[in-house]
Write a protein that holds these residues in place. Sequence first.
Motif, PDB file in Angstrom:
ATOM      1  N   SER A   1       0.861  -1.180   0.000  1.00  0.00           N
ATOM      2  CA  SER A   1       0.000   0.000   0.000  1.00  0.00           C
ATOM      3  C   SER A   1       0.894   1.226   0.000  1.00  0.00           C
ATOM      4  CB  SER A   1      -0.910   0.019   1.230  1.00  0.00           C
ATOM      5  OG  SER A   1      -1.599   1.259   1.320  1.00  0.00           O
ATOM      6  N   SER A   2       0.776   2.062  -1.022  1.00  0.00           N
ATOM      7  CA  SER A   2       1.645   3.235  -1.102  1.00  0.00           C
ATOM      8  C   SER A   2       1.302   4.269  -0.038  1.00  0.00           C
ATOM      9  CB  SER A   2       1.555   3.864  -2.503  1.00  0.00           C
ATOM     10  OG  SER A   2       0.221   4.253  -2.787  1.00  0.00           O
ATOM     11  N   THR A   3       0.020   4.450   0.273  1.00  0.00           N
ATOM     12  CA  THR A   3      -0.359   5.479   1.240  1.00  0.00           C
ATOM     13  C   THR A   3      -0.070   5.059   2.679  1.00  0.00           C
ATOM     14  OG1 THR A   3      -2.631   4.653   1.262  1.00  0.00           O
ATOM     15  CG2 THR A   3      -2.119   6.483  -0.233  1.00  0.00           C
ATOM     16  N   LEU A   4      -0.018   3.755   2.932  1.00  0.00           N
ATOM     17  CA  LEU A   4       0.307   3.271   4.273  1.00  0.00           C
ATOM     18  C   LEU A   4       1.770   2.854   4.376  1.00  0.00           C
ATOM     19  CD1 LEU A   4      -2.877   1.167   5.123  1.00  0.00           C
ATOM     20  CD2 LEU A   4      -2.348   3.529   5.748  1.00  0.00           C
ATOM     21  N   HIS A   5       2.513   3.022   3.277  1.00  0.00           N
ATOM     22  CA  HIS A   5       3.949   2.700   3.237  1.00  0.00           C
ATOM     23  C   HIS A   5       4.208   1.231   3.593  1.00  0.00           C
ATOM     24  CE1 HIS A   5       4.471   7.001   2.829  1.00  0.00           C
ATOM     25  NE2 HIS A   5       3.823   7.179   3.959  1.00  0.00           N
ATOM     26  N   ILE A   6       3.365   0.359   3.062  1.00  0.00           N
ATOM     27  CA  ILE A   6       3.537  -1.084   3.236  1.00  0.00           C
ATOM     28  C   ILE A   6       4.078  -1.647   1.938  1.00  0.00           C
ATOM     29  CG2 ILE A   6       2.412  -3.295   3.675  1.00  0.00           C
ATOM     30  CD1 ILE A   6       0.252  -1.781   5.223  1.00  0.00           C
ATOM     31  N   SER A   7       5.232  -2.276   2.008  1.00  0.00           N
ATOM     32  CA  SER A   7       5.820  -2.952   0.852  1.00  0.00           C
ATOM     33  C   SER A   7       6.647  -4.106   1.377  1.00  0.00           C
ATOM     34  CB  SER A   7       6.687  -1.996   0.030  1.00  0.00           C
ATOM     35  OG  SER A   7       7.245  -2.664  -1.094  1.00  0.00           O
ATOM     36  N   GLN A   8       6.011  -5.267   1.467  1.00  0.00           N
ATOM     37  CA  GLN A   8       6.641  -6.409   2.112  1.00  0.00           C
ATOM     38  C   GLN A   8       7.089  -7.447   1.099  1.00  0.00           C
ATOM     39  OE1 GLN A   8       7.258  -7.444   5.497  1.00  0.00           O
ATOM     40  NE2 GLN A   8       7.155  -5.226   5.763  1.00  0.00           N
ATOM     41  N   PRO A   9       8.154  -8.191   1.423  1.00  0.00           N
ATOM     42  CA  PRO A   9       8.509  -9.345   0.586  1.00  0.00           C
ATOM     43  C   PRO A   9       7.381 -10.376   0.615  1.00  0.00           C
ATOM     44  CG  PRO A   9      10.271  -8.796   2.141  1.00  0.00           C
ATOM     45  CD  PRO A   9       9.075  -8.011   2.556  1.00  0.00           C
ATOM     46  N   SER A  10       7.491 -11.364  -0.223  1.00  0.00           N
ATOM     47  CA  SER A  10       6.482 -12.413  -0.274  1.00  0.00           C
ATOM     48  C   SER A  10       6.422 -13.161   1.055  1.00  0.00           C
ATOM     49  CB  SER A  10       6.822 -13.383  -1.410  1.00  0.00           C
ATOM     50  OG  SER A  10       5.837 -14.360  -1.533  1.00  0.00           O
ATOM     51  N   ARG A  11       5.207 -13.396   1.536  1.00  0.00           N
ATOM     52  CA  ARG A  11       4.987 -14.105   2.803  1.00  0.00           C
ATOM     53  C   ARG A  11       4.131 -15.344   2.562  1.00  0.00           C
ATOM     54  NH1 ARG A  11       9.131 -11.689   5.218  1.00  0.00           N
ATOM     55  NH2 ARG A  11       8.774  -9.496   5.730  1.00  0.00           N
ATOM     56  N   ALA A  12       4.249 -16.307   3.460  1.00  0.00           N
ATOM     57  CA  ALA A  12       3.573 -17.592   3.266  1.00  0.00           C
ATOM     58  C   ALA A  12       2.188 -17.595   3.908  1.00  0.00           C
ATOM     59  CB  ALA A  12       4.428 -18.719   3.838  1.00  0.00           C
ATOM     60  N   GLY A  13       1.317 -16.774   3.355  1.00  0.00           N
ATOM     61  CA  GLY A  13      -0.091 -16.847   3.712  1.00  0.00           C
ATOM     62  C   GLY A  13      -0.493 -16.158   4.997  1.00  0.00           C
ATOM     63  N   TYR A  14       0.431 -15.378   5.617  1.00  0.00           N
ATOM     64  CA  TYR A  14       0.033 -14.649   6.824  1.00  0.00           C
ATOM     65  C   TYR A  14       0.899 -13.410   6.963  1.00  0.00           C
ATOM     66  CZ  TYR A  14      -0.956 -13.383  11.647  1.00  0.00           C
ATOM     67  OH  TYR A  14      -1.317 -12.693  12.768  1.00  0.00           O
ATOM     68  N   PHE A  15       0.239 -12.269   7.220  1.00  0.00           N
ATOM     69  CA  PHE A  15       0.968 -11.028   7.438  1.00  0.00           C
ATOM     70  C   PHE A  15       0.129 -10.118   8.314  1.00  0.00           C
ATOM     71  CE2 PHE A  15       1.875  -6.586   6.209  1.00  0.00           C
ATOM     72  CZ  PHE A  15       3.221  -6.535   6.568  1.00  0.00           C
ATOM     73  N   GLN A  16       0.790  -9.453   9.262  1.00  0.00           N
ATOM     74  CA  GLN A  16       0.103  -8.506  10.136  1.00  0.00           C
ATOM     75  C   GLN A  16       0.891  -7.204  10.185  1.00  0.00           C
ATOM     76  OE1 GLN A  16      -0.136  -9.023  14.623  1.00  0.00           O
ATOM     77  NE2 GLN A  16      -2.276  -9.397  14.066  1.00  0.00           N
ATOM     78  N   TRP A  17       0.185  -6.100  10.049  1.00  0.00           N
ATOM     79  CA  TRP A  17       0.790  -4.769  10.102  1.00  0.00           C
ATOM     80  C   TRP A  17       0.011  -3.924  11.076  1.00  0.00           C
ATOM     81  CZ3 TRP A  17      -1.325   0.040   9.225  1.00  0.00           C
ATOM     82  CH2 TRP A  17      -0.437   1.115   9.052  1.00  0.00           C
TER      83      TRP A  17
END
Length: 308
Positions: free
Chosen positions: A84-100
Amino acid sequence: MHRVKTYIAVISTVCMASVAGCAVENGEEASADEADLTSTVHVPASGGADFSLTAKTTADLTITVDCHPSSDPDDAGAAIKLSSSTLHISQPSRAGYFQWTGSVPAGTHKLTLTGQGQATTCSVKSAAVSSSATCRAWTAWHSENTNHTHIRVGADASADWEALPCSGNHWGAWAAWSKVYDKPVHHGFMLHNMEHGGVVFSYKCASATASAACKSAHDELVALAQSLGQQRIIVTPDPTQPTMFAVRAWRYAYSADCLDHASALAFAKAHIRHGREDEASDPPIPFDPTTTNVPCQDLMAAPDSCQR
């Protein structure tokens, strides 16, 4: 539990690949005082889905993307990226789970889930951060790396590791449990601890005496580890990690520049004793895991850990 008063809603998705089934079950607009919001996003193989989060006022929120990864530690599962550009989220590939967790400005924010080779369905949940949180920004994820080959102590396996490794090929020996180490435990050892179902608490310093901030981080993590009430833990400095605080278990990582005791402890409780092996014993021969001096004797549980 008190919640920040803001209205939030997941409102739309857009298919980014010509694959059927890219949609979201839109949640009705709901007050964060009254309910958390959960929606369903279908992510096509090698394509993506956009969805939107609307906040009527600026609020600290936790966004959780859960594609329901298998409990099998050797199952790579569906890989996704969240951005998300507006939330500054740019994560590598994750295995089906991510929390920010972080501050969400008032307005509508587009987020994108991009599949990395296999279609999957994920739940997306947004929830207000508790007013009692001791830190209001962190991330947690499930690693794609299922590698677990034992290699000789001292051999370089860093090319196989992520920036904050919580799985991957590692050395054949492991560090003794229930210890607070004054110097950094080598990743090759600590990964073996995680494979045995342990939890590693680490802080971005060379030692607890490096600065007042390092001493404070050390003390916070020692107290947190002790509150877990489990044997299979170690606390160590780790100057290579990207943030001041980290909590790691096999294939799961939690990372933050400040420490929210409640969420970090919940993470540790959820993932302790979920490694590839349920092994609580210390190494049969004591050694210092802040060095690579491992005795090469037949009593060593993993002969491949011996120096050659």
